[in-house]
Design a protein around this motif. Sequence first.
Motif, PDB file in Angstrom:
ATOM      1  N   ALA A  79      -0.724   6.970  -0.839  1.00 56.00           N
ATOM      2  CA  ALA A  79      -0.305   5.585  -1.069  1.00 56.00           C
ATOM      3  C   ALA A  79       0.529   5.469  -2.340  1.00 56.00           C
ATOM      4  O   ALA A  79       1.479   4.682  -2.408  1.00 56.00           O
ATOM      5  CB  ALA A  79      -1.534   4.680  -1.148  1.00 56.00           C
ATOM      6  N   ALA A  80       0.177   6.254  -3.367  1.00 58.46           N
ATOM      7  CA  ALA A  80       0.874   6.166  -4.647  1.00 58.46           C
ATOM      8  C   ALA A  80       2.331   6.623  -4.560  1.00 58.46           C
ATOM      9  O   ALA A  80       3.177   6.151  -5.325  1.00 58.46           O
ATOM     10  CB  ALA A  80       0.138   6.987  -5.701  1.00 58.46           C
ATOM     11  N   ILE A  81       2.632   7.541  -3.631  1.00 61.00           N
ATOM     12  CA  ILE A  81       4.006   8.045  -3.519  1.00 61.00           C
ATOM     13  C   ILE A  81       4.758   7.433  -2.340  1.00 61.00           C
ATOM     14  O   ILE A  81       5.892   7.820  -2.050  1.00 61.00           O
ATOM     15  CB  ILE A  81       4.025   9.583  -3.393  1.00 61.00           C
ATOM     16  N   ALA A  82       4.135   6.471  -1.653  1.00 56.96           N
ATOM     17  CA  ALA A  82       4.743   5.876  -0.458  1.00 56.96           C
ATOM     18  C   ALA A  82       6.040   5.149  -0.802  1.00 56.96           C
ATOM     19  O   ALA A  82       6.134   4.477  -1.832  1.00 56.96           O
ATOM     20  CB  ALA A  82       3.763   4.923   0.208  1.00 56.96           C
ATOM     21  N   GLN A  83       7.010   5.271   0.094  1.00 59.73           N
ATOM     22  CA  GLN A  83       8.280   4.556  -0.055  1.00 59.73           C
ATOM     23  C   GLN A  83       8.419   3.444   0.976  1.00 59.73           C
ATOM     24  O   GLN A  83       9.357   2.643   0.885  1.00 59.73           O
ATOM     25  CB  GLN A  83       9.451   5.531   0.098  1.00 59.73           C
ATOM     26  N   THR A  84       7.516   3.407   1.942  1.00 62.33           N
ATOM     27  CA  THR A  84       7.520   2.353   2.958  1.00 62.33           C
ATOM     28  C   THR A  84       6.098   1.830   3.125  1.00 62.33           C
ATOM     29  O   THR A  84       5.126   2.514   2.794  1.00 62.33           O
ATOM     30  CB  THR A  84       8.032   2.870   4.316  1.00 62.33           C
ATOM     31  N   ILE A  85       5.982   0.650   3.676  1.00 59.25           N
ATOM     32  CA  ILE A  85       4.669   0.050   3.882  1.00 59.25           C
ATOM     33  C   ILE A  85       3.878   0.846   4.919  1.00 59.25           C
ATOM     34  O   ILE A  85       2.636   0.915   4.849  1.00 59.25           O
ATOM     35  CB  ILE A  85       4.796  -1.428   4.315  1.00 59.25           C
ATOM     36  N   GLU A  86       4.570   1.486   5.855  1.00 60.55           N
ATOM     37  CA  GLU A  86       3.875   2.269   6.872  1.00 60.55           C
ATOM     38  C   GLU A  86       3.192   3.496   6.258  1.00 60.55           C
ATOM     39  O   GLU A  86       2.038   3.807   6.575  1.00 60.55           O
ATOM     40  CB  GLU A  86       4.858   2.708   7.966  1.00 60.55           C
ATOM     41  N   VAL A  87       3.879   4.206   5.377  1.00 57.70           N
ATOM     42  CA  VAL A  87       3.274   5.360   4.699  1.00 57.70           C
ATOM     43  C   VAL A  87       2.149   4.890   3.784  1.00 57.70           C
ATOM     44  O   VAL A  87       1.099   5.547   3.671  1.00 57.70           O
ATOM     45  CB  VAL A  87       4.336   6.138   3.900  1.00 57.70           C
ATOM     46  N   PHE A  88       2.346   3.755   3.138  1.00 55.95           N
ATOM     47  CA  PHE A  88       1.294   3.178   2.300  1.00 55.95           C
ATOM     48  C   PHE A  88       0.043   2.937   3.130  1.00 55.95           C
ATOM     49  O   PHE A  88      -1.078   3.226   2.691  1.00 55.95           O
ATOM     50  CB  PHE A  88       1.800   1.868   1.689  1.00 55.95           C
TER      51      PHE A  88
END
Length: 383
Positions: free
Chosen positions: A85-94
Amino acid sequence: MTARLAVLAAGLFVVGTNAFVIAGLLPEIATSLHTSVSRVSYSITLYAIVVAVASPAISVLLARLDRSRLMAGGLVLIALGTGVAAIAQTIEVFDVGRFLAALGGAALVPAATAAAPAIMPPDQRGRALAIAGLGFTLATAIGSPAGTALAGIGGWRLPLGVLAGLGLVLAVTVAVFVRGVPLGAAIGMRERFRTLGHRPMLATLLATVLLTMAFNVVYIFSAVVTRPATHGSNGVLAVLLLLYGMGGIVGTNLSGRLTDRVGSRPMVAVALAAEAVVLAVLPFVDRSVVAVGAAFVVWGVVAFAAVVPVQHRLVGIDPGTAGIALSWYSTAMYVGIALAPVVGAQVLGVGVDAGAVAVPVAGAVTAVLALVAFMSGYARPRR
């Protein structure tokens, strides 16, 4: 024993902070991931639903697994998911990161909550639950405010990265120092659902859902609720959350001792009634940071004073099935967390200014409903 309880409390601190820190970061995460505050709040719903569904399943499938290994494995998953979650660039990866962290929470929370009273004498169950529950309290007192403050310094990714590292350290600590926790009898899913046929148990679990909603529907959207007083300042919001959490520490400590002394029924009645009053008053003082700070202190005391006696009631209904009851407690708690963002987002749909008033009122009404549900568990059935 106290040292082992402290380690369990530290594990619950990581879980609680992982959930609560998002409340202070909603606007920043939404801006960074190019989405809305309401959409980010639904990641809290996703997290909670996964924990609610997975907790009983893990309790059954891994019933014979050593408790220290189960809790350590849960912390590793929490660390991994929080790192994603900390390195996510999109809400889906988050959302993927939150999903993985939720699986870890599903393994850790019921095991740690059941382990606390299992390693203490029966007449100290309230104290054991209070010490373990202190982890959740410290998550609001220190974890969430510190995360909000860190986000003001290095962005919202910094506090999540710190949490991931702390989770890994605690995974090793739990595996080394928390050993020999009684497993208890292996119980299947059918037997677990059978306990829900007991009316007092079902009423107390419903009260758990509602009291968790009452707290979270306001806490999750605290940045919006307090905006008239904070004017959008992360620093001021962090102080308010710190004041709330400090009140929670007082409430948790008092409730553990008082529950052992006077019982769970009067403790829950006083705490939930007081919480309803505080939340109902909050919109009338929301432009004064001093008044909001005072309200947050009192709110923290009474909100957390209700948690331990509810757990104590579940254990006391049938001590022989205390592990099952506390597993269902975890499920009920996360159902409440899952529903809170949905309710809050709908209330905010009337407009941010009106929503800032309506959200605390919704919390107050939910606290009253929680009190009614809890008391219905003591009503004698008609012959």
